[in-house]
Design an enzyme around this catalytic site. Structure first.
Site, PDB file in Angstrom:
ATOM      1  N   ARG A 142      19.671   6.062  -3.718  1.00 18.22           N
ATOM      2  CA  ARG A 142      18.300   5.694  -4.021  1.00 18.22           C
ATOM      3  C   ARG A 142      17.455   6.970  -4.107  1.00 18.22           C
ATOM      4  O   ARG A 142      17.957   8.058  -3.882  1.00 18.22           O
ATOM      5  CB  ARG A 142      17.771   4.763  -2.928  1.00 18.22           C
ATOM      6  CG  ARG A 142      17.850   5.367  -1.556  1.00 18.22           C
ATOM      7  CD  ARG A 142      17.562   4.375  -0.461  1.00 18.22           C
ATOM      8  NE  ARG A 142      16.144   4.075  -0.408  1.00 18.22           N
ATOM      9  CZ  ARG A 142      15.507   3.697   0.710  1.00 18.22           C
ATOM     10  NH1 ARG A 142      16.178   3.557   1.833  1.00 18.22           N
ATOM     11  NH2 ARG A 142      14.229   3.440   0.705  1.00 18.22           N
ATOM     12  N   ARG A 143      16.173   6.829  -4.435  1.00 20.28           N
ATOM     13  CA  ARG A 143      15.224   7.948  -4.482  1.00 20.28           C
ATOM     14  C   ARG A 143      15.750   9.088  -5.340  1.00 20.28           C
ATOM     15  O   ARG A 143      15.641  10.262  -4.977  1.00 20.28           O
ATOM     16  CB  ARG A 143      14.963   8.482  -3.074  1.00 20.28           C
ATOM     17  CG  ARG A 143      14.244   7.503  -2.201  1.00 20.28           C
ATOM     18  CD  ARG A 143      14.202   8.003  -0.786  1.00 20.28           C
ATOM     19  NE  ARG A 143      13.208   7.301   0.010  1.00 20.28           N
ATOM     20  CZ  ARG A 143      13.237   7.216   1.324  1.00 20.28           C
ATOM     21  NH1 ARG A 143      14.206   7.770   1.998  1.00 20.28           N
ATOM     22  NH2 ARG A 143      12.293   6.572   1.972  1.00 20.28           N
ATOM     23  N   TYR A 188       6.662  -7.035   8.446  1.00 21.64           N
ATOM     24  CA  TYR A 188       6.270  -8.371   8.914  1.00 21.64           C
ATOM     25  C   TYR A 188       4.783  -8.610   8.683  1.00 21.64           C
ATOM     26  O   TYR A 188       4.361  -9.755   8.526  1.00 21.64           O
ATOM     27  CB  TYR A 188       6.659  -8.567  10.386  1.00 21.64           C
ATOM     28  CG  TYR A 188       8.153  -8.657  10.513  1.00 21.64           C
ATOM     29  CD1 TYR A 188       8.822  -9.744   9.959  1.00 21.64           C
ATOM     30  CD2 TYR A 188       8.899  -7.662  11.093  1.00 21.64           C
ATOM     31  CE1 TYR A 188      10.191  -9.815   9.995  1.00 21.64           C
ATOM     32  CE2 TYR A 188      10.279  -7.729  11.137  1.00 21.64           C
ATOM     33  CZ  TYR A 188      10.918  -8.812  10.582  1.00 21.64           C
ATOM     34  OH  TYR A 188      12.268  -8.892  10.612  1.00 21.64           O
ATOM     35  N   HIS A 234      17.456  -4.845  -1.494  1.00 21.89           N
ATOM     36  CA  HIS A 234      17.042  -5.699  -0.364  1.00 21.89           C
ATOM     37  C   HIS A 234      15.527  -5.858  -0.332  1.00 21.89           C
ATOM     38  O   HIS A 234      15.009  -6.965  -0.283  1.00 21.89           O
ATOM     39  CB  HIS A 234      17.537  -5.108   0.958  1.00 21.89           C
ATOM     40  CG  HIS A 234      16.921  -5.750   2.164  1.00 21.89           C
ATOM     41  ND1 HIS A 234      17.270  -7.016   2.571  1.00 21.89           N
ATOM     42  CD2 HIS A 234      15.962  -5.329   3.017  1.00 21.89           C
ATOM     43  CE1 HIS A 234      16.548  -7.337   3.634  1.00 21.89           C
ATOM     44  NE2 HIS A 234      15.748  -6.330   3.919  1.00 21.89           N
ATOM     45  N   PHE A 235      14.793  -4.737  -0.387  1.00 21.20           N
ATOM     46  CA  PHE A 235      13.344  -4.926  -0.207  1.00 21.20           C
ATOM     47  C   PHE A 235      12.649  -5.413  -1.478  1.00 21.20           C
ATOM     48  O   PHE A 235      11.491  -5.804  -1.424  1.00 21.20           O
ATOM     49  CB  PHE A 235      12.663  -3.718   0.468  1.00 21.20           C
ATOM     50  CG  PHE A 235      12.687  -2.408  -0.255  1.00 21.20           C
ATOM     51  CD1 PHE A 235      12.009  -2.228  -1.438  1.00 21.20           C
ATOM     52  CD2 PHE A 235      13.348  -1.320   0.310  1.00 21.20           C
ATOM     53  CE1 PHE A 235      12.003  -1.000  -2.078  1.00 21.20           C
ATOM     54  CE2 PHE A 235      13.348  -0.083  -0.323  1.00 21.20           C
ATOM     55  CZ  PHE A 235      12.678   0.070  -1.517  1.00 21.20           C
ATOM     56  N   HIS A 236      13.368  -5.402  -2.607  1.00 21.21           N
ATOM     57  CA  HIS A 236      12.764  -6.087  -3.759  1.00 21.21           C
ATOM     58  C   HIS A 236      12.919  -7.608  -3.632  1.00 21.21           C
ATOM     59  O   HIS A 236      12.213  -8.357  -4.297  1.00 21.21           O
ATOM     60  CB  HIS A 236      13.341  -5.563  -5.079  1.00 21.21           C
ATOM     61  CG  HIS A 236      12.666  -4.286  -5.517  1.00 21.21           C
ATOM     62  ND1 HIS A 236      13.043  -3.066  -5.070  1.00 21.21           N
ATOM     63  CD2 HIS A 236      11.586  -4.076  -6.313  1.00 21.21           C
ATOM     64  CE1 HIS A 236      12.245  -2.135  -5.584  1.00 21.21           C
ATOM     65  NE2 HIS A 236      11.345  -2.724  -6.343  1.00 21.21           N
ATOM     66  N   HIS A 265       8.657  -0.723  10.405  1.00 24.06           N
ATOM     67  CA  HIS A 265       9.293  -2.031  10.323  1.00 24.06           C
ATOM     68  C   HIS A 265       8.278  -3.145  10.557  1.00 24.06           C
ATOM     69  O   HIS A 265       8.338  -4.182   9.909  1.00 24.06           O
ATOM     70  CB  HIS A 265      10.492  -2.198  11.250  1.00 24.06           C
ATOM     71  CG  HIS A 265      11.256  -3.435  10.891  1.00 24.06           C
ATOM     72  ND1 HIS A 265      12.021  -3.512   9.749  1.00 24.06           N
ATOM     73  CD2 HIS A 265      11.279  -4.667  11.414  1.00 24.06           C
ATOM     74  CE1 HIS A 265      12.498  -4.728   9.618  1.00 24.06           C
ATOM     75  NE2 HIS A 265      12.058  -5.461  10.608  1.00 24.06           N
TER      76      HIS A 265
END
Lengths: 586, 67
Positions: free
Chosen positions: A452-453, A242, A389-391, A238
């Site tokens: 996913r995956r 950041y 989300h992470f895209h 995580h």
């Protein structure tokens, strides 16, 4: 407009000021762009394969492609760009070069060697001539096992980034001797606090690789505890998000106000935000493991609470950055409650790219809150929601900010004028539109449980039931979005390549960053006490992780209950694996 | 690119200092964002709790060892 200028070097580009450092930064940026080009193209292959629009690879190879996409974009692209930006930030704001440029080249070369080892070991999954295999995805969860070269490459890359951090600290210490009473300039403060939590969080992944996964991959130990190595991965996993995000934040804080025609609203608030990230980035990793059996819900609840606190620095950033933009817009004659938005320089690709990236990040804030909540996370955890989300975060807030920043930085470090501002403006818009289609559809598909995956998310005797729309419509949006993103990527790379062929220009803007409305003199000196914040960060990590780790080792053993490795493409026929997967799926 | 920064400098109509600047537009935008968050949060209730059985909440008795 008053912007911070280097006293002795006003009007000069970065190349004029620091020609030796500019070469390293240029090399780091190009390493980053190459990773972006390869990783981005593989993203298109996956999107077309998953949505069944175009399948020209074997579904077993999808995981090799997915591993390369994840590692090249999430690790290589982002961190190479970061080391370039941070080297720029430290040298520019301290107005001095690095202590020893040979050391700077050494860490850069170490990172390149690490990347090549990792890249080649992944490529072995699809190229028979290379006797390696690393189809372990970005998370390299045991019992999936990679070739030792994959782990060694990762170690070299991370150690290279540690040495880069040491380089920035050395430069700061050298400056400190000459300026004992001055506050740390804001860009250097941002680079140093980010480096500190990077040291703290990468200890977890270093431990995971050096003590467990690498010896296991080499056959020195027979077994690992998968939950322990997963937990150590997320201890790092995580904070790494950041780590990518902080250079983007730095750009929003010190470049966006200047580009808007104003000043940073508050230097003290910016310092508070970076201190909060130093404190809170690491003791939250367990929120990626809400679904992992073997970790008690109480520990997960503590991780959730820490995670919710992390919203604070992001919301502080939203306020400070938008207030700085509004300041610029009003200085440019903007009026009204919202009419000032029209006075912003929307025709400037550097500004527009960063502003749109920030807008996408606001949307990601909501899906992030959903991910952070324990109960709702259960619903979306292993679905395409998380990918959506992470895209928005790394794929747009970070990537689009970096691409927009490159339109300013590449001229600064090469002395050449940007080839086409118009193409650059079009590029940031196409990326934004492409990601809107792709990410929105991914989020929606996650809500009805599409996993996913997965190379082939379609099953016999089972149909997904979207509340609104159809699976076909969602797949079409993802494929369309992926094509637009690839077009935007090509536009970006074309602009970068053509810029490097441009003639030298002597009319480039000076190397400056934004001044402040409320400067460091308004902030308490304790904010610059890096030792204090590091000590508190270490205590928080000890509080957040000692009991869960002890419990995991206690129940599963340090080296696990006889968990042998499993290399997808070497020891098993991929067709058989897929066949067996199909058998267990209803 | 060359004139990008300089051009903006000439675009400046007047200088606004720290004391006279009131970021009211920012407050409005952040307010709109919070409103969107609240609406999406309410929407989440329908997605999570009405579409599916409760998860952590329902497991309370198991967590404290009563069931």
């Amino acid at each position: 407009m008053e912007v911070t200028r280097m006293s002795s070097t006003a009007g000069q580009t970065y190349l004029d000021q620091f020609p030796a450092e500019a070469k390293v930064i240029k090399a780091a940026f190009w390493s980053s762009f190459m990773a972006l080009a390869i990783g981005g193209l593989l993203g298109l292959v996956q999107a077309l394969h998953r949505t069944d629009v175009l399948r020209f690879i074997d579904s077993a190879d999808y995981y090799t492609v997915l591993t390369a996409h994840g590692v090249l974009l999430a690790i290589t692209f982002t961190i190479f760009f970061l080391v370039g930006i941070f080297t720029w930030a430290v040298t520019t704001s301290l107005d001095r070069g690095v202590v020893d440029i040979r050391f700077t080249w050494a860490w850069y070369i170490m990172m390149v060697v690490g990347t090549i080892l990792v890249g080649v070991s992944i490529l072995g999954g699809v190229v028979d001539a290379i006797p390696t295999n690393a189809d372990v995805l970005f998370t390299f969860y045991a019992p999936l096992q990679a070739h030792p070269a994959f782990y060694v490459g990762l170690v070299l890359f991370v150690v290279g980034s540690w040495l880069a951090g040491a380089d920035w600290f050395r430069t700061w210490w050298a400056w400190r001797k000459e300026n004992p009473d001055e506050r740390i300039p804001l860009p250097t403060f941002m680079a140093l606090t980010t480096t500190l939590f990077w040291y703290l969080c990468t200890l977890g992944v270093a431990l995971s690789i050096l003590v467990f996964l690498l010896p296991w991959s080499l056959g020195i130990v027979d077994s690992v505890n998968p939950l322990l190595t997963r937990t150590l991965f997320w201890y790092f996993g995580h904070a790494v998000v950041y780590f990518w995000l902080m250079p983007a934040y730095m750009m929003w804080y010190i470049m966006l106000p200047k580009l808007s025609g104003g000043k940073l609203f508050s230097d003290p608030l910016a310092r508070v935000v970076f201190v909060l990230f130093l404190l809170l980035s690491t003791p939250v990793g367990i929120h990626h493991q809400y679904l992992d059996p073997g970790i008690a819900e109480g520990y997960k609840f503590i991780a959730m609470t820490n995670t919710m606190f992390l919203l604070l620095p992001s919301l502080l950033t939203a306020f400070t950055v938008v207030a700085s933009m509004e300041h610029g817009a009003r200085q440019r004659g903007g009026t009204g409650y919202l009419g000032w938005l029209k006075a912003l320089p929307w025709r400037d690709p550097v500004f527009t790219g960063m502003a749109l990236a920030g807008l996408m990040f606001a949307a990601a804030g909501f899906s992030g809150m959903i991910n952070a909540g324990m109960n709702i996370n259960y619903l979306v955890h292993n679905t395409w929601w998380v990918v959506g989300h992470f895209h928005l975060t790394v794929g747009t807030a970070v990537a689009l900010t970096f691409m927009a920043a490159a339109y300013w930085f590449i001229p600064q470090v090469t002395g050449k004028e940007l080839w086409s501002r118009r193409l650059a403006l079009g590029q940031v818009l196409v990326w934004f539109v492409g990601m809107t289609f792709m990410s929105n559809a991914m989020h929606r598909s996650g809500l009805f449980g599409m996993p996913r995956r997965t190379a082939e998310p379609q099953y016999q005797g089972f149909d997904f039931e979207p509340a609104v729309g159809t699976v076909g419509e969602i797949n079409a949006q993802v494929a369309l979005g992926a094509v637009l993103l690839t077009v935007a990527l090509a536009m970006f790379l074309l602009n970068m390549v053509m810029t490097s062929f441009n003639d030298d220009s002597d009319s480039l803007p000076a190397n400056t960053y934004a001044g402040t409305l409320s400067g460091p003199e308004d902030s308490p000196a304790v904010l610059d006490n890096l030792k204090l914040w590091t000590a508190i960060a270490v205590v928080l990590v000890i509080v957040g992780y000692t009991l869960p780790l002890a419990s995991i080792v206690d129940s599963g053993g340090l080296f696990g209950p006889d968990i042998g490795g499993f290399q997808l493409a070497i020891e098993t026929d991929p067709a058989l694996v897929l066949e067996s997967v199909r058998e267990v799926m209803p | 690119m060359a004139s990008a920064t300089e051009q903006r400098e000439t675009d400046q109509v007047h200088e606004i200092g720290h004391e006279e600047y009131d970021p009211i537009g920012t407050a409005i935008l952040i307010g709109i964002y919070f409103l969107i968050l609240v609406l999406l949060w309410l929407f989440m209730y329908f997605v999570e709790f009405l579409g599916n059985g409760p998860t952590v909440v329902g497991a309370l008795l198991t967590v404290v060892g009563l069931a």
